[in-house]
Each structure stands twice: as structure tokens, then as C-alpha cells.
Design an enzyme around this catalytic site. Structure first.
Site, PDB file in Angstrom:
ATOM      1  N   ASP A  82       0.840  -1.207   0.000  1.00 14.97           N
ATOM      2  CA  ASP A  82       0.000   0.000   0.000  1.00 14.97           C
ATOM      3  C   ASP A  82       0.876   1.258   0.000  1.00 14.97           C
ATOM      4  O   ASP A  82       2.065   1.191   0.321  1.00 14.97           O
ATOM      5  CB  ASP A  82      -0.934  -0.008   1.220  1.00 14.97           C
ATOM      6  CG  ASP A  82      -2.134   0.934   1.050  1.00 14.97           C
ATOM      7  OD1 ASP A  82      -2.236   1.591  -0.009  1.00 14.97           O
ATOM      8  OD2 ASP A  82      -2.961   1.013   1.966  1.00 14.97           O
ATOM      9  N   GLY A  83       0.275   2.360  -0.338  1.00 14.52           N
ATOM     10  CA  GLY A  83       0.951   3.660  -0.328  1.00 14.52           C
ATOM     11  C   GLY A  83       0.806   4.339   1.021  1.00 14.52           C
ATOM     12  O   GLY A  83       0.354   3.734   2.001  1.00 14.52           O
ATOM     13  N   ALA A  84       1.179   5.621   1.067  1.00 10.93           N
ATOM     14  CA  ALA A  84       1.040   6.401   2.305  1.00 10.93           C
ATOM     15  C   ALA A  84       1.040   7.880   1.954  1.00 10.93           C
ATOM     16  O   ALA A  84       1.511   8.279   0.883  1.00 10.93           O
ATOM     17  CB  ALA A  84       2.195   6.100   3.255  1.00 10.93           C
ATOM     18  N   GLU A 104      -7.718  -0.345   5.176  1.00 12.96           N
ATOM     19  CA  GLU A 104      -6.256  -0.460   5.068  1.00 12.96           C
ATOM     20  C   GLU A 104      -5.664  -0.925   6.391  1.00 12.96           C
ATOM     21  O   GLU A 104      -4.768  -1.775   6.432  1.00 12.96           O
ATOM     22  CB  GLU A 104      -5.660   0.891   4.660  1.00 12.96           C
ATOM     23  CG  GLU A 104      -6.028   1.262   3.231  1.00 12.96           C
ATOM     24  CD  GLU A 104      -5.637   2.660   2.801  1.00 12.96           C
ATOM     25  OE1 GLU A 104      -5.637   2.916   1.596  1.00 12.96           O
ATOM     26  OE2 GLU A 104      -5.346   3.504   3.662  1.00 12.96           O
TER      27      GLU A 104
HETATM   28  C1  5RP Z   1      -5.606   5.945   0.838  1.00 13.56           C
HETATM   29  C2  5RP Z   1      -4.191   6.058   1.275  1.00 13.56           C
HETATM   30  C3  5RP Z   1      -3.138   6.154   0.216  1.00 13.56           C
HETATM   31  O1  5RP Z   1      -2.221   5.158   0.420  1.00 13.56           O
HETATM   32  C4  5RP Z   1      -2.477   7.503   0.302  1.00 13.56           C
HETATM   33  O2  5RP Z   1      -3.473   8.505   0.230  1.00 13.56           O
HETATM   34  C5  5RP Z   1      -1.441   7.693  -0.797  1.00 13.56           C
HETATM   35  O3  5RP Z   1      -2.059   7.912  -2.021  1.00 13.56           O
HETATM   36  P1  5RP Z   1      -1.282   8.189  -3.361  1.00 13.56           P
HETATM   37  O4  5RP Z   1      -0.620   6.901  -3.752  1.00 13.56           O
HETATM   38  O5  5RP Z   1      -2.390   8.586  -4.320  1.00 13.56           O
HETATM   39  O6  5RP Z   1      -0.306   9.298  -3.142  1.00 13.56           O
HETATM   40  O7  5RP Z   1      -3.867   6.040   2.432  1.00 13.56           O
HETATM   41  O8  5RP Z   1      -6.495   5.987   1.929  1.00 13.56           O
END
Ligand code: 5RP
Length: 218
Positions: A82-84, A104
Site C-alpha cells: 500500500d501507499g502512504a 487499510e
Molecule cells: C488511501 C491512502 C493512500 O495510500 C495515500 O493517500 C497515498 O495515495 P497516493 O498513492 O495517491 O499518493 O492512504 O487511503
């Protein structure tokens, strides 16, 4: 110089070795994860299925032929990608910019290894410049907001946003999060809070960050 989108795409591809030979993977949400799912398309023969943190990721996964599974049916996951929104040197995170924080956090809790992928702009020394997302039960929104003011924040209701769980989001500004675990616990204790976007009690295990031509891993 690479654009932010190119950096996201690059780091998304760098996560592929972490899901090789893993039957069922956890998949997060956001623009970086969209690139990750795109990259999975070439890989899909190896992937039995995915548990996804949002309706939008589920839809994208199904489109490329990866079955989306119920977490209750699969038990512990080996890997979650996952991202952050922000990442500190202890791999503690702020998440929830995409409003998917509750699912998440559940998938992160149920996974052995949480691989976090991001472009370099997400790295910070101290969490909190990014407004902290908090998912709340709709009728508790104002009450929770008043409690958050007592903790020193400035909550703003993310209007026109309803989460996949039919709840609302407050974004808390002006927090300087010196003790992420303590604040995560304190906000969890406010009645009406479903989930706070601090991922410190269960931080990431591996962080991959794209900086220019390099992928930095820590
Ligand atoms: C979604 C999140 C995403 O991981 C976070 O917002 C990062 O998003 P991006 O990859 O668009 O920068 O927590 O709830």
C-alpha cells in the site's frame, strides 16, 4: 527530471519482487497502488487472488482478472502492499488521503509483511504536516471534532466524502505528531471514532521510496 507520477510508477514496479510466489496478496488504495495493480497485470498468472482495501482497487483488480477475496475467507496474509501520505524514519505512517484508512488498517493488521511504496515527497521527519484523516460514525462527527480540538488539532469535515463503510472523514490540521503511538491510542479512545489514519502501533515493515533514479529501501 521525473514527474511525481513517473516516480509513483517506478516505485510500484519495484514492489513486484515482494509479491512473487505469494498466492494471495493484500492490495491498498491510491494513485501509487493504481500503478502497482497495472504492473500486476503482467504477473497475474502467479497471483491466486487479492484482498483489497477499497471498492475502486477491487474494480481495477477484477478488470485485469485477479479475483477479489473476502479477508474472512483467507486468514492471515503474507504480504500487503500500500501507499502512504507521510512516512517517518520509524516507518510510521499517515494514511487515509484516499478515505480507505479503515480497511487499510484492517488488512495491515492481518498481514505478516506490510510493504509501503511511495514517491520521495512522502518522507518526513515528524508526522502531521499532512492533515490527519479520521473516519467517524456520521452522528458523532461534531462530538469527535470537539474532542480533537482538545488534543490541539483543527478538524475539518471532508464534505461530500462518504467512505466505503458509509462513514465520514475529519481531516485534522496543525498537529505536530511527536508521539505517534500515544496519539493513535488517544484518538482511538474517542467514542465515535472508527479509525485514525496514524499507522504507528502497526507500522510498515519495509518502505520503498523512489527518489530520482534511485529506489531507497528501509
Ligand atoms: C488511501 C491512502 C493512500 O495510500 C495515500 O493517500 C497515498 O495515495 P497516493 O498513492 O495517491 O499518493 O492512504 O487511503
Amino acid at each position: 527530471m521525473m514527474t511525481q507520477d513517473e516516480l509513483k510508477q517506478k516505485v510500484a514496479r519495484a514492489a513486484l519482487p515482494y509479491v512473487k510466489d505469494v498466492g494471495i496478496i493484500g492490495v491498498g488504495t491510491g494513485s501509487t497502488i493504481r500503478y502497482f495493480i497495472d504492473a500486476l497485470a503482467d504477473f497475474k498468472a502467479d497471483i491466486e487472488g487479492a484482498v483489497s482495501s477499497s471498492e475502486s482497487s477491487s474494480e481495477q483488480l477484477r478488470k485485469i482478472g485477479i479475483p477479489v477475496l473476502d479477508l474472512n475467507a483467507v486468514g492471515t496474509l503474507d504480504v500487503y502492499v500500500d501507499g502512504a501520505d507521510e512516512i517517518n524514519p520509524l516507518k510510521e505512517l499517515i494514511k487515509g488521503g484516499g478515505a480507505a484508512l479503515t480497511r487499510e488498517k484492517i488488512i495491515a493488521a492481518a498481514s505478516k509483511k506490510f510493504v509501503c511504496i511511495a514517491d520521495g515527497s512522502k518522507c518526513v521527519d515528524v508526522l502531521g504536516a499532512f492533515p490527519l484523516p479520521i473516519e467517524v460514525i456520521p452522528m458523532a462527527r461534531s462530538y469527535v471534532a470537539r474532542e480533537l480540538v482538545k488534543l490541539g488539532g483543527q478538524p475539518i469535515w471532508r464534505e461530500n466524502c462518504v467512505t466505503d463503510n458509509h462513514n465520514h472523514i475529519l481531516d485534522v490540521h496543525n498537529l505536530n505528531i511527536m508521539e505517534p503511538i500515544k496519539l493513535e491510542q488517544a484518538i482511538n479512545n474517542i467514542t465515535g471514532v472508527v479509525c485514525v489514519g496514524i499507522f504507528a502501533m502497526r507500522p510498515a515493515d519495509v518502505v520503498l521510496v523512489s527518489k530520482g533514479d534511485e529506489i531507497v529501501t528501509f
